[in-house]
Scaffold this motif. Sequence first.
Motif, short mmCIF file in Angstrom:
data_model
loop_
_atom_site.label_atom_id
_atom_site.label_comp_id
_atom_site.label_asym_id
_atom_site.label_seq_id
_atom_site.Cartn_x
_atom_site.Cartn_y
_atom_site.Cartn_z
N THR A 128 -102.05 -51.83 7.30
CA THR A 128 -102.81 -51.92 6.05
C THR A 128 -102.61 -53.30 5.42
OG1 THR A 128 -103.19 -50.95 3.87
CG2 THR A 128 -100.94 -50.90 4.67
N LEU B 260 -105.99 -47.65 5.57
CA LEU B 260 -104.90 -47.57 6.55
C LEU B 260 -105.54 -47.38 7.92
CD1 LEU B 260 -101.78 -47.46 6.75
CD2 LEU B 260 -101.95 -44.99 6.56
N LEU C 52 -98.28 -43.91 3.03
CA LEU C 52 -97.99 -44.18 4.45
C LEU C 52 -97.38 -42.97 5.15
CD1 LEU C 52 -96.36 -47.70 3.97
CD2 LEU C 52 -98.70 -47.22 4.72
N VAL D 144 -101.73 -46.97 -1.21
CA VAL D 144 -101.90 -46.37 0.12
C VAL D 144 -100.68 -45.53 0.45
CG1 VAL D 144 -102.00 -46.88 2.59
CG2 VAL D 144 -103.46 -48.12 1.00
N CYS E 49 -98.05 -49.82 -1.61
CA CYS E 49 -97.92 -48.73 -0.63
C CYS E 49 -96.73 -47.85 -0.99
CB CYS E 49 -97.71 -49.29 0.78
SG CYS E 49 -99.04 -50.32 1.38
#
Lengths: 269, 326
Positions: free
Chosen positions: B151, A224, B121, B119, B156
């Motif tokens: 990303t 990220l 967030l 991922v 996510c």
Amino acid sequence: MQVVVLLAGVVDPKWRLDRLALRPGAALVDETGLPRRLGPFDEAALETALKLRDADPAVRATAVLVGGPEDDALLRAVSAFRPHRAFRFGGAATSLWDPRAAVRLLGAAVAAAAERPDLVLMGREFGDGDDGTLPPALAEARGWRFCGLAHAVTLAGDGTVALRRMRGPREEILRLRPPVLASVTNDRGNRLRHPLLKHVMLARRAPVEAIAPPPEAGEGAPALALRGIAAVPPPPRGGGACRLLTGPIETQVEELATLLRRWRAVGEG
Amino acid sequence: MRRVCALVPLGDPAIADPFAAVAAAAAVAARGGGQASAILLAREARRGDAALAQAAREGAAEILRAAHPALPEAPQAEHLLAAFAHLLRTEARDGLFILPAGPVGEELAARLALRLDAVPLGRCTDIAWEGRTLLARRPAYGGRAEARLATEATLCLAAMRRPAAAAAPAGGAPAVRAVTLDVALPGDLEPPGVAEPAADAPRRPEGARIVVAGGRGMGGAEGFAQLRELAALLDGAVGASLPAVDAGWAAVAQQVGQSGAFVAPELYLAFGLSGTAQHLAGIGPGTRIVAVNPDPEAEIFRVAELGLVAPWQEVLPRLIGRLRRA
């Protein structure tokens, strides 16, 4: 009992962020000229660790400030509270924006503090970039039991950690066997004490212990990436014009009371 | 645009607005020209009947009803994690999954992401795609700044609040599937003890039609006692800023702001509150604010509709007296 408190620090909220931006060519925020201090949740976590230390001589409390050399003054402020050990972990390019990379870094920070930590404490938000993701993510990555938003932490006689938290409408008491990670929220019971002046003076003169993360803590491409950062004004409300009442206070209060009576009547109707 | 799916844990009283995740997913999907799906997780399938209708109203075009009979009546995060992780491994290996913002949803989003090698967030205000890149916006610096994050990851997890503007409902009835789970849940978890609530436990500000809030300017517990009196007269709840909770004038459950409860009452009566961005971030955008503060330059007057420039000591007792007489 090894207690590790991870601290991040925040930009002093009294300072304006108008010039906040990314450093040229880097996914790092330029905070030049902005003073840093412990955030309210850092303070709550630190006070919780100090209380545990005070209550039980078997507790060894280690404070780890995650940051670069610009945080050395903050580390001295932490040292003034006399944890058993306090050190800074990280370098000039320490970034916590990518949670997966941050978790590797924080895991290494805890490992540098204690080989086998029993209790890791963090503020419910870790620094200015986190909204509460990092504490549960770190616990999950390390396989530690997790309690979010604890407002009181004590050690039970049977080797468990007792944690109190509000979960929705009820106050829960969790008894978890170490290793445990707790994110701590602010509460009257964990408001940070004032350090003794002599300890402040000692901390100012003492050398700062700084530990660089091991290379493996920084491995892997960021999942990220921080693309931008900017100060934002509060969202507009109410058409942007507040009608300030004028006249004698009795008249102003009567106008407000009339408004509230109407409001109450609509609700009851 | 990738798949956008809401994860909705049902029946947990700690989650104030579980369907906010569906509304947020529908809004994100609609901006990308697509439709959202939802996974509803409950202990019993029948609990999903009303939830099914609400998920459809909130904009879900596809709904998976998942029931796990072994889920406790009051599930812990570990139980929900095990069930959702199983669902995502078997039902969807990529996409954007959105949980309702709040302590439970945010913990689940973070831990699920780590468990599934996805991922996390965080608590986002907006998510969109630019080609294959997911772009997320989230508050930072206590709500005083906004971070833009990107990303390329295909899986996510985020937490989101209910959007200010709802997306148009999906056309037609949603496609519904049901599944009964038998994945093993953690069996060695001691249920948490529950502290006996105090007889005078304050009403929580979430869900109240009127919130009467105080800040550092209240100066002490006495002012909060009057706020409680006023709130009782208005059938409202008391809220507080972080410094007021720190000082012990109000309970932690009453904290409103970026780091406390998010409230969206019709009216927010602010006494002795300066109006920091951190506090205002906890008040819904549609809420009308009335402020009482002795400082005419206080930030709170920039966002209030109506203001009294006066110390609370001159206003609160008079106001309570008048409302009592009404």
